[in-house]
Write a protein that holds these residues in place. Structure first.
Motif, PDB file in Angstrom:
ATOM      1  N   ARG B 150       0.942  -1.180   0.093  1.00 50.03           N
ATOM      2  CA  ARG B 150       0.004  -0.148  -0.266  1.00 50.03           C
ATOM      3  C   ARG B 150       0.695   1.481   0.470  1.00 50.03           C
ATOM      4  O   ARG B 150       0.391   2.585   0.200  1.00 50.03           O
TER       5      ARG B 150
ATOM      6  N   PRO C  66      -6.184  -5.994  -5.540  1.00 52.68           N
ATOM      7  CA  PRO C  66      -6.838  -6.070  -3.901  1.00 52.68           C
ATOM      8  C   PRO C  66      -7.162  -7.758  -3.833  1.00 52.68           C
ATOM      9  O   PRO C  66      -7.335  -8.080  -4.987  1.00 52.68           O
ATOM     10  N   PRO C  67      -7.539  -8.141  -3.258  1.00 48.42           N
ATOM     11  CA  PRO C  67      -7.569  -6.692  -2.005  1.00 48.42           C
ATOM     12  C   PRO C  67      -6.247  -6.312  -0.735  1.00 48.42           C
ATOM     13  O   PRO C  67      -6.472  -5.135  -0.241  1.00 48.42           O
ATOM     14  N   ILE C  70      -4.095  -1.755  -3.607  1.00 46.92           N
ATOM     15  CA  ILE C  70      -5.383  -0.661  -4.109  1.00 46.92           C
ATOM     16  C   ILE C  70      -5.468  -0.257  -5.567  1.00 46.92           C
ATOM     17  O   ILE C  70      -4.256  -0.774  -6.417  1.00 46.92           O
ATOM     18  N   ARG C  71      -6.573   0.323  -5.423  1.00 46.51           N
ATOM     19  CA  ARG C  71      -7.108   0.642  -7.132  1.00 46.51           C
ATOM     20  C   ARG C  71      -7.181   1.525  -7.908  1.00 46.51           C
ATOM     21  O   ARG C  71      -7.812   2.480  -6.176  1.00 46.51           O
ATOM     22  N   ASP C 133     -10.319   2.201  -3.283  1.00 49.40           N
ATOM     23  CA  ASP C 133     -10.172   1.934  -1.895  1.00 49.40           C
ATOM     24  C   ASP C 133     -11.181   2.270  -0.306  1.00 49.40           C
ATOM     25  O   ASP C 133     -10.026   4.083  -1.008  1.00 49.40           O
ATOM     26  N   ASN C 136      -7.468   4.131   1.148  1.00 47.83           N
ATOM     27  CA  ASN C 136      -6.410   5.974  -0.113  1.00 47.83           C
ATOM     28  C   ASN C 136      -8.116   6.903  -0.050  1.00 47.83           C
ATOM     29  O   ASN C 136      -7.847   7.686  -0.179  1.00 47.83           O
ATOM     30  N   ASP C 193     -11.629  -2.592  -0.707  1.00 47.85           N
ATOM     31  CA  ASP C 193     -11.689  -1.994  -1.955  1.00 47.85           C
ATOM     32  C   ASP C 193     -13.196  -1.847  -2.561  1.00 47.85           C
ATOM     33  O   ASP C 193     -13.508  -3.111  -1.876  1.00 47.85           O
TER      34      ASP C 193
END
Lengths: 86, 313, 486, 95
Positions: B150, C66-67, C70-71, C133, C136, C193
Motif C-alpha cells: 500500500r 486488491p484486496p 490499491i486500485r 479503495d 485511500n 476495495d
C-alpha cells in the motif's frame, strides 16, 4: 517470574495514575510539572518491564524513544510556559 | 489469562477513559495539554499490549511528545497579551446538553452493537500479506504494507505532510513562540549531550524498519525532537523560508517518492512496482529521504517560517 | 502512453507540480502553474476520451491486486468529473493570476501560495474521483480538506481566517466519522476495495452503523442541510478564484465518493428508508438555501447560499434511485460546477471593479461591466434550469424520473427550485441594470482586463453548451452505471 | 470477554467522549485535542479488530492504516495550531 514483572509494571502504572491525580488537582503549575516528570521515568520503567514479561523486544525501542521525547516535553514545559499561564 | 494481566488490562482501559474525560473537562488549557501528553503515554502502553509495537513507537514519539510540544507552543503564543480568540461561551441550555449527551451515548451504543455483532473468525488480510513477504522489499509485515503493498497511501500521506507546511507558511511567518528565550548553560549542555544520541537513535530506527518495528516516521519524529530541542535551548535558529534550499529539503521526501513511482512507471513496470532485486534498496532510499523530510517538516511546523527581515531584528 | 498509466499520472503530476511550485522562486510560480495546468488538463481530457472510446479503465498500484493492493478506477462518472475539473482549471489559470495581482498589493503572498495549494487540491480531487479503495479515499479526503482550508485562509482577513478555522475543525470531524465507518467495514468485510466490499457485505449491525457514520461524515463535507452552516462563510470570504474551486469542485468530490459508496456497497444490501431521508434533506436544502440567498445583501454570500440550495438537487438521487435520476444528478454536478465557478469569478470581478459587493449599491453597474454581468446572467440561466442550459437538461432528467415514479413532492421541489433560483438571481440583475448609467464613466481606463472577464464568460458558456451536448456525458455515464440501478 | 474486544470498547468510549467534548467545549485548542482523542479511539477500534480473536495471525494492514492515520492527524493538528496562532496575533493587532 513473569507474574512478578507484570505486578511490578502494574505498580508503576499505579504510581503514574497517582501522579495524574496531582496533575488534575494541581493546584500549582509546579505540582503539575513534577507529576509530568514522573510519567517519563515511570513510563520507561513500565515499558522495560513489559518488554520482558511479554517477550516483545520492540518495546525496549519504545522505551528509548520515550526517554528521548520525555526530555523534549519537559524542556517545553519549562521554556514555553508563560508566566501566570493558568 | 492470569489475574495480574487481567488487572493490568482493566486498569489500562479504565484509566484511558478516565484520562480522556479529565483531559477534555480540564478547567485550564494548560492542564488539558499536560493530561493529553499523559494520555499519549497510556496509549503507547495499550499499543504495546495489543502487539502493535510500530504504533507504540509512533505514539510515544507523536502523542506523548510532538503533539504536546506543538500544543504548548501554541498556548504560549495564545497567552501573550490579552485574549484574543473569538471563543464563544460553552454550550448553554439543558436541551442542547441533553441532545449532545444522547448523541454521545448513541454513538457508543451504535459502536458497541456493531463490534459485538462482528463475524467470527474475523475476515483479515493477514493471509494475503504474509505469504507475499518474500517478494516484497521489506521482511517486516507492517513496513512491507506501508512501503510496498500500500505504498500509494504512504506517498499521499507524505503529500499531506508537505501540504501542512505549505499551508502553514501560506499564513505568513510567525515568530518563535517564546521570544524571551536566552541561552541557559545547563540546558545547552544537556542538549549537546543528547543530540548525538537522538541522531543515532533515528538512524537505528530507520535501519530496523526493514525487518522489525520502526521506520522513517518514528525516526523522523526523533530527529524533529532533536531539532526542536535545539531551538528551545537557543542553540539553533529557525528556517529562513525565503531560501529555496530549505524548501527543496522539505519537499525532498515527496520528490524521491514520486520519482520512484514515476520512474517505475516509465520503465514499463507499473507505478511503485519495484523491479526484482531492487525493492530493498529502493525502500531504504525512500525511508532515508522520508526520515529527513519528516524531521524537517515537524520542525518547520513548530517554528514556522522566518522572514529574513524578521530574523535580523 | 498506456491508458492505465494515465490514472497514475493524473494524481502524481499535480502532486509533483505542487512540490515544484512550492520550491520554485515566487516569480516563476505563475508561469509554471499555468504550464502545469495545461498538462494536467490535457491528461484529464485524454483520459475522458479513452473512457468514452474503450470503457472503464482500472489499474492496480505496484501491480498488487486488491484486496491486498490499491486500485484506481476510471469509469464514466470519474471521467466526467475529471473533465469538469480540467475545464474549470483552464480558465482559472488565466483568471487567478490577474485577480491576485489586482486584488491587493499586500497579497502577493496569497498569489504565490495559491498555486501549490491549488495543485494539491487538484491532486486530491483527481484521487477522489478515481479512488477504488476506502482508506485511500480517506487520505484523499484529508488532502482535499487541508488544501481547501488553506485556500480559504489565503483571504487573509480576520473573517477568512475564522471561517477557515471552523471549516478545518468540521472537516476533520467529518473525516473522523468517515474513518470510523471504514474501520467497521474493514471489521465486517476484511477488505477495503469498494467493489469487493460491495460483493460480500451483509446487512448486519456493523454495516448499518458504518453506513450511518460514513454518510454523516461525507454530508458534513458536502454541506447538505443541516450540515451546511460552515459553507457560506468559508466560500464567501475566500478569494474569488478559491471560491470558484470550492463551490464548483471540492464539495462535489465528497458527493461522488458518497454516491459510489451508496450505490456500489450499500444499495445491494438494501437501505430501508435512509435514501428517503437524504432526498427529503435535499428538498429542504433547495428551499432553505434559496430563501437565505434571497435575504443576502452581499453578492458573494448570495452565491454561496445558492450553492447550499443547488447541492440539494444532487441528493434527490438517493430517493429517486433510478437510471434517469442518476444521469440527471451527475449532469447537475457538472453544470453547477461550471456555472458556479463562472458566477464566483464574476462576483470577484465585481468586487475588484466596484470596490464593494453590496447588491443594493449595484445601480447601473451593468453599464460599467457589461461583459461581467452578461456572464452572471448566462450562469444564472443554467442555475435556474432554463433551456438550453446544462442545468435545464439535468433538471429535466430528474423531473422525468420523479414523474415516472409518481413522486409528486419531488416534481414540485424540482420545478419550485427553479422559481426560487430566479427569486434570488433576478433582483441581482435588476439592481445592476436599473438606473441610467453616467456615460462619462465609461471613458478612461478599462475597469477590468480581458484576462479577468473572459475566463468566467467561457465557463458560463460551457455551462450553457452542456445542455446542447448532453448526449456526450450521457453516453459516458451509461458505461459505468452501478449494477444496482440497471 | 477477550482482551482485544475490551480495548475496542474502550476505543468506542473514547470516540463518544470526544464527540461530546467537540461540540460542548468551544475553544479551538480543546476541540483540536478532542479530535485527537477521537482519532485515538478510532485507531483503537481498528487495531482491536485486527486481533479480535486470539490464535489468528495479527493483520498488518490496520497497523499500517493507523500509522498513516497518525501522520495525517498530526499534520492537520499542527496546521490547525498555526492557524490558531495566526488568528490570535491578528486579534492583538499584529500582522
Amino acid at each position: 517470574m513473569n507474574t512478578l514483572l507484570l505486578a511490578a509494571a502494574l505498580l508503576l502504572l499505579l504510581t503514574i495514575l497517582a501522579g495524574l491525580w496531582r496533575v488534575v488537582r494541581g493546584p500549582t503549575a509546579a505540582d503539575r510539572m513534577l507529576a509530568a516528570q514522573l510519567f517519563g521515568t515511570s513510563g520507561v520503567g513500565t515499558l522495560l518491564l513489559l518488554a520482558e514479561a511479554w517477550q516483545q523486544p520492540a518495546l525496549r525501542d519504545v522505551a528509548l524513544i520515550f526517554a528521548l521525547l520525555a526530555v523534549l516535553a519537559l524542556v517545553a514545559f519549562v521554556r514555553l510556559r508563560h508566566e501566570g499561564a493558568e | 489469562m492470569s489475574g495480574v494481566t487481567l488487572a493490568l488490562d482493566l486498569l489500562l482501559g479504565l484509566s484511558l477513559v478516565w484520562l480522556a474525560w479529565r483531559t477534555l473537562a480540564s478547567p485550564t488549557l494548560f492542564g488539558a495539554i499536560v493530561l493529553f501528553i499523559a494520555f499519549g503515554l497510556l496509549m503507547a502502553l495499550v499499543w504495546a499490549r495489543l502487539d502493535a509495537p510500530d504504533i507504540a513507537l509512533a505514539e510515544a514519539a507523536v502523542g506523548a511528545g510532538l503533539t504536546g510540544v506543538l500544543l504548548l507552543a501554541a498556548l504560549a503564543d495564545l497567552q501573550q497579551g490579552d485574549n484574543l480568540l473569538p471563543v464563544r461561551e460553552p454550550l448553554r441550555g439543558w436541551l442542547l446538553q441533553l441532545i449532545l449527551a444522547l448523541c454521545a451515548l448513541g454513538l457508543f451504543t451504535l459502536l458497541t452493537l456493531a463490534l459485538l455483532g462482528l463475524p467470527s473468525p474475523p475476515p483479515s488480510l493477514a493471509g494475503q500479506v504474509l505469504p507475499r513477504l518474500d517478494g516484497a522489499g521489506a521482511s517486516h509485515p507492517v513496513t512491507a504494507v506501508l512501503l510496498d503493498f500500500r505504498a500509494w497511501d504512504t506517498l499521499l500521506e507524505i503529500a499531506v505532510l508537505l501540504l501542512a507546511v505549505v499551508a502553514a507558511w501560506s499564513l505568513g511567518s510567525h515568530p518563535h513562540p517564546n521570544p524571551r528565550i536566552v541561552g541557559s548553560e545547563v540546558l545547552q549542555g544537556l542538549v549537546r549531550v543528547l543530540l548525538p544520541f537522538a541522531v543515532l537513535s533515528a538512524g537505528y530506527l530507520v535501519w530496523r524498519g526493514g525487518f522489525a518495528p520502526g521506520g522513517a516516521f518514528q525516526a523522523g519524529t526523533v530527529l524533529a525532537a532533536a531539532g526542536i530541542l535545539l531551538l528551545l535551548s537557543g542553540l539553533g535558529r529557525p528556517f529562513n523560508g525565503r531560501h529555496w534550499l530549505w524548501r527543496a529539503l522539505l519537499a525532498s521526501g515527496l520528490f524521491i517518492f514520486t520519482g520512484v513511482a514515476l520512474g517505475t512507471l516509465l520503465l514499463g513496470g507499473g507505478a511503485l512496482d519495484y523491479p526484482a532485486g531492487l525493492g530493498y534498496g529502493l525502500i531504504l532510499a525512500i525511508e532515508l529521504g522520508l526520515t529527513l523530510t519528516i524531521g524537517l517538516t515537524f520542525i518547520a511546523l513548530y517554528a514556522g517560517e522566518q522572514d529574513a527581515a524578521e530574523e535580523r531584528e | 502512453m498506456n491508458p492505465a498509466d494515465l490514472l497514475v499520472w493524473l494524481v502524481l503530476l499535480p502532486v509533483l507540480l505542487a512540490a515544484l511550485l512550492f520550491v520554485a522562486p515566487e516569480g516563476w510560480r505563475t508561469r509554471l502553474g499555468q504550464l502545469g495546468t495545461l498538462l494536467c488538463a490535457s491528461l484529464a481530457l485524454l483520459l475522458a476520451w479513452q473512457v468514452l472510446q474503450h470503457g472503464p479503465i482500472s489499474v492496480a498500484l505496484g501491480n498488487w491486486q486488491p484486496p491486498l493492493g490499491i486500485r484506481l478506477h476510471a469509469d464514466g462518472l470519474s471521467a466526467l468529473m475529471l473533465a469538469l475539473t480540467a475545464l474549470v482549471a483552464l480558465p482559472l489559470a488565466a483568471h487567478a493570476p490577474a485577480w491576485f495581482v489586482r486584488h491587493e498589493a499586500a497579497q502577493s503572498r496569497a498569489g504565490a501560495f495559491f498555486w501549490p495549494l491549488w495543485m494539491f487540491q487538484w491532486a486530491a480531487l483527481n484521487l477522489l474521483f478515481l479512488a477504488g479503495d476506502l482508506f485511500n479515499a480517506y487520505v484523499g479526503l484529508e488532502l482535499s480538506g487541508l488544501a481547501a482550508v488553506a485556500l480559504v485562509a489565503l483571504g487573509g482577513q480576520r473573517a477568512a481566517l475564522e471561517a477557515a478555522l471552523r471549516y478545518l475543525l468540521l472537516a476533520l470531524f467529518g473525516s473522523m466519522l468517515y474513518l470510523l465507518g471504514v474501520a467497521l467495514l474493514y471489521g465486517a468485510g476484511g477488505v477495503l476495495d469498494l467493489t469487493l466490499l460491495g460483493a460480500q457485505l451483509e446487512a448486519d449491525h456493523a454495516s448499518r452503523a458504518a453506513l450511518l457514520l460514513i454518510t454523516l461524515g461525507l454530508l458534513i463535507k458536502t454541506a447538505l442541510l443541516p450540515f451546511h452552516f460552515w459553507l457560506p462563510a468559508a466560500h464567501a470570504n475566500a478569494p474569488a478564484p478559491v471560491s470558484a474551486i470550492l463551490s464548483g469542485l471540492v464539495v462535489k468530490a465528497s458527493f461522488v465518493l458518497l454516491l459510489r459508496i451508496w450505490f456500489e456497497i450499500f444499495h445491494p444490501i438494501g437501505l430501508g428508508g435512509a435514501g428517503e431521508v437524504l432526498g427529503a434533506l435535499g428538498i429542504a436544502a433547495i428551499i432553505w438555501g434559496s430563501l437565505q440567498a434571497m435575504r443576502q445583501e452581499r453578492i458573494k454570500l448570495l452565491v454561496a447560499w445558492s450553492t447550499v440550495a443547488q447541492l440539494g438537487y444532487l441528493f434527490l438521487i438517493f430517493a429517486l434511485a433510478v437510471e434517469l435520476a442518476w444521469a440527471g444528478s451527475v449532469l447537475h454536478a457538472l453544470s453547477h460546477g461550471l456555472a458556479k465557478a463562472a458566477l464566483f469569478l464574476a462576483a470577484g470581478n465585481i468586487v475588484l471593479a466596484l470596490g464593494h459587493d453590496q447588491i443594493h449599491r449595484l445601480h447601473g453597474a451593468a453599464g460599467k461591466l457589461p461583459l461581467t454581468f452578461f456572464t452572471v446572467a448566462l450562469a444564472g440561466v443554467s442555475l435556474m434550469g432554463l433551456p438550453p442550459s446544462g442545468g435545464f437538461a439535468a433538471k429535466w432528467l430528474m423531473l422525468q424520473a420523479a414523474i415516472d415514479l409518481g413522486r409528486w413532492p419531488y416534481v414540485v421541489a424540482i420545478i419550485g427550485g427553479s422559481l426560487l433560483a430566479a427569486g434570488y438571481l433576478f433582483p441581482l440583475l435588476r439592481h445592476a441594470l436599473a438606473g441610467t448609467h453616467d456615460p462619462r464613466q465609461r471613458e478612461g481606463e478599462r475597469l477590468l482586463s480581458r484576462w479577468l472577464e473572459f475566463p468566467p464568460l467561457l465557463l458560463a458558456t460551457l455551462a450553457l453548451l452542456l445542455g446542447l451536448m448532453a448526449l456526450l456525458p450521457m453516453s459516458l455515464l451509461s458505461g459505468g452505471m452501478p449494477v444496482s440501478l440497471r | 470477554m477477550n482482551m482485544a474486544l475490551w480495548f475496542t470498547l474502550v476505543g468506542a468510549a473514547l470516540a463518544a467522549i470526544a464527540l461530546h467534548a467537540f461540540f460542548s467545549r468551544r475553544h479551538p485548542l480543546r476541540r483540536l485535542i478532542a479530535l485527537n482523542i477521537m482519532g485515538s479511539g478510532i485507531f483503537l477500534v481498528l487495531i482491536g479488530l485486527a486481533r479480535l480473536y486470539p490464535g489468528t495471525l495479527p493483520d498488518p494492514v490496520p497497523h499500517a492504516m493507523v500509522l498513516t492515520g497518525i501522520v495525517v492527524a498530526v499534520s492537520a493538528t499542527a496546521f490547525g495550531l498555526v492557524l490558531l496562532r495566526r488568528l490570535a496575533r491578528l486579534g492583538r493587532g499584529e500582522t
